[in-house]
Design an enzyme around this catalytic site. Structure first.
Site, PDB file in Angstrom:
ATOM      1  N   LYS A  41      45.762  44.458  31.527  1.00  0.00           N
ATOM      2  CA  LYS A  41      45.878  44.482  32.980  1.00  0.00           C
ATOM      3  C   LYS A  41      47.145  43.733  33.378  1.00  0.00           C
ATOM      4  O   LYS A  41      47.275  42.538  33.105  1.00  0.00           O
ATOM      5  CB  LYS A  41      44.646  43.829  33.622  1.00  0.00           C
ATOM      6  CG  LYS A  41      44.598  43.928  35.138  1.00  0.00           C
ATOM      7  CD  LYS A  41      43.276  43.361  35.661  1.00  0.00           C
ATOM      8  CE  LYS A  41      43.155  43.476  37.174  1.00  0.00           C
ATOM      9  NZ  LYS A  41      41.836  42.964  37.660  1.00  0.00           N
ATOM     10  N   ASP A 131      31.500  42.808  44.135  1.00  0.00           N
ATOM     11  CA  ASP A 131      32.075  44.158  44.174  1.00  0.00           C
ATOM     12  C   ASP A 131      31.422  45.042  43.113  1.00  0.00           C
ATOM     13  O   ASP A 131      32.095  45.782  42.396  1.00  0.00           O
ATOM     14  CB  ASP A 131      33.588  44.103  43.969  1.00  0.00           C
ATOM     15  CG  ASP A 131      34.288  45.385  44.444  1.00  0.00           C
ATOM     16  OD1 ASP A 131      33.671  46.140  45.236  1.00  0.00           O
ATOM     17  OD2 ASP A 131      35.428  45.635  44.019  1.00  0.00           O
TER      18      ASP A 131
END
Length: 416
Positions: A41, A131
């Protein structure tokens, strides 16, 4: 350390792009020290313009460093260069749960047990995810037994009784109403029960293939949500088993203090697999009703023979009595009814209600029949499919069952 066009940073080789978000891009990569595949990432420093965004990234790294569990994506390494921040993560090749929508209750429970296993680790560390959604729940690989992995802790934070969450964050269609209220009332606070609401949304979507509610914009979402979950048609018997309806009805409660707790959710019979006599008998009455004596006799014949192969035959004999009771004026149906009733009386005291699920056993037997060896003679293969279709016809109508019936019917039609 090399970046950019050379596709390498530190001892990691950067390969194809897997996805892109608001602040970062995820690549497949390789650890050149051991040859193992990793997800890399990359967050561009120029996009982290506010202190809040920088703190969120720092918080994500700190949380992931402290989490080590098979149902949570592992952080192997993190470092910063002049241009970017890098998180070296466990590579999950099976995609995410977005591809599993409409998989039905049985498979959803398998996923939920693993999701809950990961959430227990968050709970023990007083962390709320904030989330949870199908796109943030990854699959380790593409095999049927793949591990589920909780991912993307960019919005997660630690809370305790004295420090309740107060930030409007998350993905609106999976967001609990108390989190939405923060947008209108800055004094609103919420707890880990916001994550439980998200689990309800995920479960609904996995079972049915659709979201529990939809809205054209954020301003009307809270209103639509309230109207939908209060509707009589929200959790219909056609789409959900009684035990599943009970599970979801305890989640989709507007007041978080009245919503099922995490401990209660873990112990609910939809998750644990325990089925009470009342729930199981209720589900029997809601299932298939034959339109003719021929249809009743055919289904009863298949169920009668199946009863001899399952641990708890009482429910199958009882189901046959229900199928046949409308046609007792026919002598053949009356004889079949008496036979099944006698068998039900013999076996009723041998039923272990805590481990019984008629629906599961019927589905497993139907699938077993459909997996017959390809070298079986066509007339025998067709008979197997016919019996499988009769079994599936006895189940409650749902998207999953309809697709299965359609697939079996096509197989029957394809056999000459």
């Amino acid at each position: 350390m090399v970046e950019g066009s050379c596709k390498q940073v530190s001892h990691y080789k950067i390969e194809e792009k897997l996805g892109e978000g608001q602040f970062g891009t995820v690549f497949a990569g390789k650890d050149l020290r051991n040859g193992e595949t990793r997800a890399i990432k990359m967050i561009n420093n120029s996009k982290l313009q506010s202190n809040q965004q920088k703190q969120a990234l720092h918080r994500e790294i700190q949380i992931m460093r402290n989490l080590n569990h098979k149902n949570i994506v592992k952080l192997f390494d993190d470092f910063e260069t002049i241009k970017n921040q890098y998180l070296i993560l466990e590579y999950c090749s099976g995609g995410d749960l977005s591809s599993k929508k409409g998989c039905g209750e049985h498979q959803t429970v398998k996923y939920l047990r693993q999701i809950i296993s990961g959430l227990k680790v968050l709970q023990s560390n007083q962390i709320i995810h904030r989330d949870l959604k199908p796109a943030n729940i990854l699959l380790s690989d593409s095999s049927p037994g793949a591990d589920v992995k909780l991912a993307d802790f960019g919005l997660s934070r630690q809370i305790n009784a004295e420090s309740l969450a107060k930030t409007y964050v998350g993905t609106p269609l999976y967001m609990a109403p108390e989190v939405m209220n923060v947008r209108y009332n800055k004094g609103e606070r919420y707890t880990d029960r916001a994550d439980i609401w998200s689990i309800g949304c995920i479960s609904y979507e996995l079972i049915t293939g659709t979201r529990p509610y939809k809205a054209d914009n954020l301003n009307e979402l809270l209103y639509v949500l309230k109207e939908t979950i209060s509707s009589k048609n929200f959790l219909t018997p056609e789409n959900f088993s009684p035990v599943c309806r009970d599970f979801l009805s305890k989640i989709f409660i507007l007041e978080p203090q009245n919503r099922i707790s995490f401990e209660e959710l873990c112990e609910h019979r939809f998750i644990s697999g325990e089925v009470s006599p009342i729930i199981e008998l209720e589900s029997l009455y809601q299932k298939f009703e034959p339109s003719s004596k021929e249809e009743a006799l055919e289904t009863a014949d298949v169920l009668y023979h199946l009863a001899k192969e399952v641990p708890h035959p009482f429910l199958f004999y009882l189901k046959n009595c229900m199928l046949l009771e409308s046609f007792l004026d026919d002598s053949q149906c009356a004889r079949a009814f008496k036979l099944n009733f006698a068998e039900a009386k013999k076996t009723k005291n041998k039923t272990d209600w805590e481990s019984t699920s008629t629906t599961r056993e019927i589905l497993e037997k139907a699938v077993q029949l459909c997996r017959s060896d390809a070298h079986v003679a066509p007339h025998l293969l067709k008979e197997n499919y016919r019996q499988a279709l009769a079994l599936v016809n006895s189940l409650p109508v749902s998207n999953h069952v309809l697709r299965l019936k359609e697939a079996i019917s096509k197989q029957i039609a394809s056999i000459m």
